[in-house]
Design a protein around this motif. Sequence first.
Motif, PDB file in Angstrom:
ATOM      1  N   LEU A   9       4.693   6.117  14.099  1.00 35.52           N
ATOM      2  CA  LEU A   9       3.523   5.884  14.962  1.00 35.52           C
ATOM      3  C   LEU A   9       2.343   5.294  14.189  1.00 35.52           C
ATOM      4  O   LEU A   9       1.515   4.579  14.750  1.00 35.52           O
ATOM      5  CB  LEU A   9       3.109   7.189  15.640  1.00 35.52           C
ATOM      6  N   ALA A  10       2.259   5.623  12.894  1.00 36.52           N
ATOM      7  CA  ALA A  10       1.135   5.149  12.074  1.00 36.52           C
ATOM      8  C   ALA A  10       1.381   3.761  11.496  1.00 36.52           C
ATOM      9  O   ALA A  10       0.516   3.213  10.811  1.00 36.52           O
ATOM     10  CB  ALA A  10       0.861   6.147  10.947  1.00 36.52           C
ATOM     11  N   GLY A  11       2.554   3.187  11.766  1.00 38.24           N
ATOM     12  CA  GLY A  11       2.815   1.823  11.317  1.00 38.24           C
ATOM     13  C   GLY A  11       3.349   1.716   9.906  1.00 38.24           C
ATOM     14  O   GLY A  11       3.188   0.678   9.250  1.00 38.24           O
ATOM     15  N   VAL A  12       4.002   2.766   9.412  1.00 42.23           N
ATOM     16  CA  VAL A  12       4.608   2.723   8.081  1.00 42.23           C
ATOM     17  C   VAL A  12       5.847   1.828   8.114  1.00 42.23           C
ATOM     18  O   VAL A  12       6.621   1.857   9.072  1.00 42.23           O
ATOM     19  CB  VAL A  12       4.980   4.162   7.626  1.00 42.23           C
ATOM     20  N   ASP A  13       6.023   1.037   7.061  1.00 38.59           N
ATOM     21  CA  ASP A  13       7.174   0.137   6.989  1.00 38.59           C
ATOM     22  C   ASP A  13       8.386   0.796   6.338  1.00 38.59           C
ATOM     23  O   ASP A  13       9.519   0.555   6.746  1.00 38.59           O
ATOM     24  CB  ASP A  13       6.803  -1.123   6.201  1.00 38.59           C
ATOM     25  N   VAL A  14       8.125   1.605   5.297  1.00 43.02           N
ATOM     26  CA  VAL A  14       9.219   2.230   4.553  1.00 43.02           C
ATOM     27  C   VAL A  14       8.851   3.673   4.220  1.00 43.02           C
ATOM     28  O   VAL A  14       7.751   3.945   3.728  1.00 43.02           O
ATOM     29  CB  VAL A  14       9.514   1.487   3.230  1.00 43.02           C
ATOM     30  N   GLU A  43      -5.258  -2.613   4.425  1.00 43.40           N
ATOM     31  CA  GLU A  43      -5.542  -3.378   3.213  1.00 43.40           C
ATOM     32  C   GLU A  43      -4.311  -4.021   2.581  1.00 43.40           C
ATOM     33  O   GLU A  43      -4.428  -4.682   1.546  1.00 43.40           O
ATOM     34  CB  GLU A  43      -6.231  -2.467   2.182  1.00 43.40           C
ATOM     35  N   ASN A  44      -3.125  -3.842   3.187  1.00 47.50           N
ATOM     36  CA  ASN A  44      -1.900  -4.350   2.565  1.00 47.50           C
ATOM     37  C   ASN A  44      -0.943  -4.904   3.616  1.00 47.50           C
ATOM     38  O   ASN A  44      -1.035  -4.572   4.792  1.00 47.50           O
ATOM     39  CB  ASN A  44      -1.199  -3.233   1.789  1.00 47.50           C
ATOM     40  N   GLU A  45      -0.006  -5.734   3.170  1.00 48.54           N
ATOM     41  CA  GLU A  45       0.987  -6.310   4.082  1.00 48.54           C
ATOM     42  C   GLU A  45       2.129  -5.350   4.380  1.00 48.54           C
ATOM     43  O   GLU A  45       2.750  -5.421   5.435  1.00 48.54           O
ATOM     44  CB  GLU A  45       1.552  -7.590   3.461  1.00 48.54           C
ATOM     45  N   LEU A  46       2.421  -4.453   3.448  1.00 50.66           N
ATOM     46  CA  LEU A  46       3.537  -3.524   3.583  1.00 50.66           C
ATOM     47  C   LEU A  46       3.055  -2.121   3.210  1.00 50.66           C
ATOM     48  O   LEU A  46       2.303  -1.966   2.244  1.00 50.66           O
ATOM     49  CB  LEU A  46       4.669  -3.953   2.636  1.00 50.66           C
ATOM     50  N   VAL A  47       3.468  -1.109   3.975  1.00 54.17           N
ATOM     51  CA  VAL A  47       3.052   0.271   3.693  1.00 54.17           C
ATOM     52  C   VAL A  47       4.274   1.134   3.409  1.00 54.17           C
ATOM     53  O   VAL A  47       5.232   1.158   4.191  1.00 54.17           O
ATOM     54  CB  VAL A  47       2.262   0.878   4.874  1.00 54.17           C
ATOM     55  N   VAL A  48       4.230   1.827   2.283  1.00 49.83           N
ATOM     56  CA  VAL A  48       5.294   2.740   1.871  1.00 49.83           C
ATOM     57  C   VAL A  48       4.715   4.150   1.780  1.00 49.83           C
ATOM     58  O   VAL A  48       3.656   4.355   1.184  1.00 49.83           O
ATOM     59  CB  VAL A  48       5.890   2.339   0.507  1.00 49.83           C
ATOM     60  N   LEU A  53      -5.014   8.265   5.031  1.00 49.65           N
ATOM     61  CA  LEU A  53      -4.539   7.485   3.886  1.00 49.65           C
ATOM     62  C   LEU A  53      -3.675   6.314   4.352  1.00 49.65           C
ATOM     63  O   LEU A  53      -3.822   5.181   3.876  1.00 49.65           O
ATOM     64  CB  LEU A  53      -3.731   8.379   2.937  1.00 49.65           C
ATOM     65  N   ILE A  54      -2.775   6.597   5.293  1.00 49.54           N
ATOM     66  CA  ILE A  54      -1.875   5.555   5.807  1.00 49.54           C
ATOM     67  C   ILE A  54      -2.666   4.455   6.514  1.00 49.54           C
ATOM     68  O   ILE A  54      -2.385   3.259   6.350  1.00 49.54           O
ATOM     69  CB  ILE A  54      -0.820   6.173   6.747  1.00 49.54           C
ATOM     70  N   LYS A  55      -3.659   4.846   7.295  1.00 54.05           N
ATOM     71  CA  LYS A  55      -4.482   3.860   8.006  1.00 54.05           C
ATOM     72  C   LYS A  55      -5.156   2.898   7.023  1.00 54.05           C
ATOM     73  O   LYS A  55      -5.205   1.680   7.248  1.00 54.05           O
ATOM     74  CB  LYS A  55      -5.550   4.564   8.850  1.00 54.05           C
ATOM     75  N   GLY A 106       0.850  -1.180   0.000  1.00 49.22           N
ATOM     76  CA  GLY A 106       0.000   0.000   0.000  1.00 49.22           C
ATOM     77  C   GLY A 106       0.883   1.226   0.000  1.00 49.22           C
ATOM     78  O   GLY A 106       1.799   1.336   0.818  1.00 49.22           O
ATOM     79  N   TYR A 107       0.617   2.149  -0.906  1.00 50.66           N
ATOM     80  CA  TYR A 107       1.521   3.284  -1.113  1.00 50.66           C
ATOM     81  C   TYR A 107       0.790   4.616  -0.942  1.00 50.66           C
ATOM     82  O   TYR A 107      -0.288   4.813  -1.498  1.00 50.66           O
ATOM     83  CB  TYR A 107       2.139   3.197  -2.502  1.00 50.66           C
TER      84      TYR A 107
END
Length: 273
Positions: free
Chosen positions: A81-86, A44-49, A37-39, A22-23
């Motif tokens: 804090l929002a759980g972003v991976d990259v 909905e995705n395994e990885l968030v960028v 948007l990040i939430k 999810g980007y």
Amino acid sequence: MKIISEPQELKAYLKEQNKTIGYVPTMGALHEGHIELIKNARKENELVVVSIFVNPTQFLKGEDLDKYPRRDEADKKICELAGVDVIFFPTKENIYFEDEVKIEAPEVRGYVLEGATRPGHFSGVLRIVMKLLNIVNPTRAYFGKKDAQQLNLIQLMVRHYYMDVEIVPINTVREADGLARSSRNIYLTSEQRKEALKISASLYAASKMISKKEFDVQTIKEEMLKILEPLEIGYVEIVNREFKPINDVEVGNTIILVEAVAGTTRLLDNIWL
């Protein structure tokens, strides 16, 4: 949370993960709208960028590129804090090339409404979004409905260039007083902010008129213009979701858009009906 600046490094890392991505592309100065948007991307995705890049090609001469708010350290903390991976933090030098191939906005839809007063703006937007989508190669990319014309053009680009990504529109996040969240709201003085509230007030009034079965576009626009006085108005337009002019509101296929200036700050807002 990883922080990467080089496009090829990011491409290689994401390819290794073999996960749904999810980007969320941003220009930084993150606020509740970006967090929403990040939430959705996280859900909905395994990885968030998330990318943070103030894109110079979408600013016209004399616009606020140099003073556009930059809060890199705060943005990193918000992402964490929002759980972003990259976080992707490119520079102009590693994104753009000399004499490069360019994508252009469509000749009609790219040069009406906001595109009429900012010719070339949407070509700059599509140019960077095309690059970023090709670098990240996400499963889904998330964009706010507040920038409705931008969203429509990105959807067109994805469709016309057969790009393998789902564009996910997310509802506008508002502050407690109704003002649409924007990184540019920090420019507003308290008095200008009060004036800016006329923008959302005009949209609420239009929605109320439509709920009472007033569908004539000209009648609705006239009432909105009264509410917006004395703001400097860029446009008040009512279009269908393909951004074509209409004479009567069709519920389920209509967007009402306002661009107005409070002080020296240009603000956008809209409602989807």
